[in-house]
Design a protein around this motif. Structure first.
Motif, short mmCIF file in Angstrom:
data_model
loop_
_atom_site.label_atom_id
_atom_site.label_comp_id
_atom_site.label_asym_id
_atom_site.label_seq_id
_atom_site.Cartn_x
_atom_site.Cartn_y
_atom_site.Cartn_z
N ASP A 29 -34.65 57.96 -17.98
CA ASP A 29 -34.11 57.03 -18.97
C ASP A 29 -32.58 57.04 -18.93
N MET A 30 -32.00 58.24 -18.88
CA MET A 30 -30.54 58.34 -18.85
C MET A 30 -29.97 57.74 -17.57
N LEU A 31 -30.61 58.03 -16.43
CA LEU A 31 -30.10 57.52 -15.16
C LEU A 31 -30.21 56.01 -15.07
N GLU A 32 -31.27 55.45 -15.64
CA GLU A 32 -31.41 53.99 -15.64
C GLU A 32 -30.27 53.34 -16.41
N ARG A 33 -29.89 53.93 -17.54
CA ARG A 33 -28.78 53.40 -18.32
C ARG A 33 -27.46 53.59 -17.59
N LEU A 34 -27.35 54.71 -16.92
CA LEU A 34 -26.15 54.97 -16.12
C LEU A 34 -26.01 53.95 -14.99
N MET A 35 -27.12 53.69 -14.32
CA MET A 35 -27.10 52.71 -13.23
C MET A 35 -26.74 51.32 -13.73
N ALA A 36 -27.34 50.92 -14.85
CA ALA A 36 -27.05 49.59 -15.41
C ALA A 36 -25.58 49.45 -15.74
N HIS A 37 -24.99 50.53 -16.23
CA HIS A 37 -23.55 50.52 -16.54
C HIS A 37 -22.72 50.42 -15.27
N ASN A 38 -23.01 51.28 -14.30
CA ASN A 38 -22.18 51.36 -13.10
C ASN A 38 -22.41 50.20 -12.13
N ALA A 213 -19.07 53.60 -23.26
CA ALA A 213 -19.09 53.44 -21.80
C ALA A 213 -19.08 54.77 -21.10
N ARG A 214 -18.41 55.78 -21.69
CA ARG A 214 -18.40 57.10 -21.08
C ARG A 214 -19.37 57.97 -21.84
N HIS A 215 -20.42 58.39 -21.18
CA HIS A 215 -21.50 59.15 -21.79
C HIS A 215 -21.22 60.62 -21.55
N ARG A 216 -21.02 61.40 -22.63
CA ARG A 216 -20.60 62.78 -22.46
C ARG A 216 -21.49 63.72 -23.22
N THR A 217 -21.49 64.96 -22.81
CA THR A 217 -22.26 65.99 -23.47
C THR A 217 -21.36 67.15 -23.83
N ARG A 218 -21.33 67.54 -25.09
CA ARG A 218 -20.56 68.69 -25.50
C ARG A 218 -21.33 69.96 -25.19
N LEU A 219 -20.73 70.88 -24.47
CA LEU A 219 -21.36 72.13 -24.12
C LEU A 219 -20.98 73.22 -25.11
N SER A 220 -21.93 74.10 -25.42
CA SER A 220 -21.66 75.15 -26.40
C SER A 220 -20.72 76.21 -25.85
N VAL A 221 -20.40 76.14 -24.56
CA VAL A 221 -19.46 77.09 -23.98
C VAL A 221 -18.04 76.54 -24.07
N ASN A 222 -17.85 75.57 -25.01
CA ASN A 222 -16.53 74.99 -25.26
C ASN A 222 -15.97 74.24 -24.05
N GLU A 223 -16.88 73.64 -23.32
CA GLU A 223 -16.49 72.78 -22.22
C GLU A 223 -17.13 71.42 -22.43
N THR A 224 -16.68 70.44 -21.67
CA THR A 224 -17.24 69.11 -21.79
C THR A 224 -17.70 68.62 -20.43
N SER A 225 -18.79 67.87 -20.42
CA SER A 225 -19.37 67.42 -19.18
C SER A 225 -19.43 65.90 -19.18
N THR A 226 -18.87 65.26 -18.19
CA THR A 226 -18.88 63.81 -18.10
C THR A 226 -20.07 63.35 -17.27
N ILE A 227 -20.94 62.53 -17.88
CA ILE A 227 -22.09 62.00 -17.16
C ILE A 227 -21.76 60.62 -16.61
N LEU A 228 -21.24 59.74 -17.45
CA LEU A 228 -20.81 58.43 -16.97
C LEU A 228 -19.32 58.46 -16.71
N ILE A 229 -18.91 57.94 -15.58
CA ILE A 229 -17.48 57.87 -15.33
C ILE A 229 -16.95 56.56 -15.90
#
Length: 268
Positions: A29-38, A213-229
């Motif tokens: 589901d997430m990748l399909e939305r990512l593809m539609a965006h990109n 447009a930029r889909h991100r996930t907050r990590l509990s290790v105080n870092e951030t991960s970018t899924i959508l560029i």
């Protein structure tokens, strides 16, 4: 477990306890939305990679993931770590986008690499290639390209994988899933067989709501991960001339697409 009143589906707290088909559904589901965006981002010669196919495969990403799950017995951690690899490659290759032309080859390369690097048992490249619908030679090339793109950094903590899982549940397009006993991110121990040194942590970046447009996930290790560029950063952050190989591949891609369009017009 499904709620009889709301129709929502309750998932286990830990990703290891979730059914692998449910993980595939969340990731698909997430990748399909990512593809539609990109797919809305214009393709440039300098953005071509080994992962680009000349046309989008007819099989959906979810069905592709289900096929891989069925025939390779891929482990759950290897499915989830694909998202971490997306983060790594997008950080190291800002022009790369996971689109309908790159997603399927990226997935099979990721599963091949992660299974070999993280699992006690794995399949041969000939089987991965057959399941992925490509030749063994092509998979070998993709595997080398993939490892180079992630700088051979195969590992990540269980905590990061858990945060990807929580975010996938929270941002599913239907909103039908929820995690047992909690609607918020779960803090977990980082003790795991899948560990990564702190120096190999994903590069930090700002956090935003997944609906943007930029889909991100907050990590509990105080870092951030970018899924959508962010397509807005592509032309600003990266300026380089395409290689001869990229120009030739881009010309071949355009010719292939023009031929397909002509054939469809003739059929009409």
């Amino acid at each position: 477990m499904e709620s009889s009143t709301s129709g929502r589906v309750e998932l286990p707290t830990a990703f290891e306890e979730a059914h692998i088909d449910q993980l595939a559904q969340l990731i698909g589901d997430m990748l399909e939305r990512l593809m539609a965006h990109n797919d809305q981002i214009p393709l440039l010669p300098e953005s071509l990679t080994r992962f680009h196919s000349r046309s989008a495969p007819s099989i959906t990403v979810l069905d592709y993931l289900k096929r891989i799950v069925k025939f390779t017995n891929v482990e759950k951690s290897c499915l989830l770590i694909t998202l971490h690899y997306i983060d790594q490659i997008c950080a190291r290759m800002p022009l790369f986008t996971l689109s309908s032309l790159t997603c399927h080859r990226f997935i099979i390369a990721s599963i091949t690499v992660s299974s070999k690097g993280l699992c006690d048992s794995f399949c041969t490249n000939s089987l991965y290639a057959k399941v992925g619908g490509i030749s063994v030679t092509e998979l070998n090339i993709l595997e080398r390209e993939f490892l180079s793109a992630i700088d051979w950094r195969l590992m990540c903590t269980r905590e990061i994988l858990q945060e990807y899982y929580v975010n996938l549940v929270r941002t599913h397009s239907t909103g039908q899933f929820f995690i047992s006993g909690s609607q918020s991110p779960i803090s977990v121990s980082s003790d795991s067989d899948i560990e990564m040194d702190s120096e190999h942590s994903p590069p930090p970046s700002p956090s935003e709501a997944p609906s943007r447009a930029r889909h991100r996930t907050r990590l509990s290790v105080n870092e951030t991960s970018t899924i959508l560029i962010d397509p807005g950063t592509i032309s600003q952050d990266v300026t380089r001339r395409p290689t001869l190989e990229q120009n030739m591949a881009f010309a071949a891609l355009q010719q292939s697409q023009d031929t397909t369009t002509t054939d469809k017009g003739g059929d009409g």
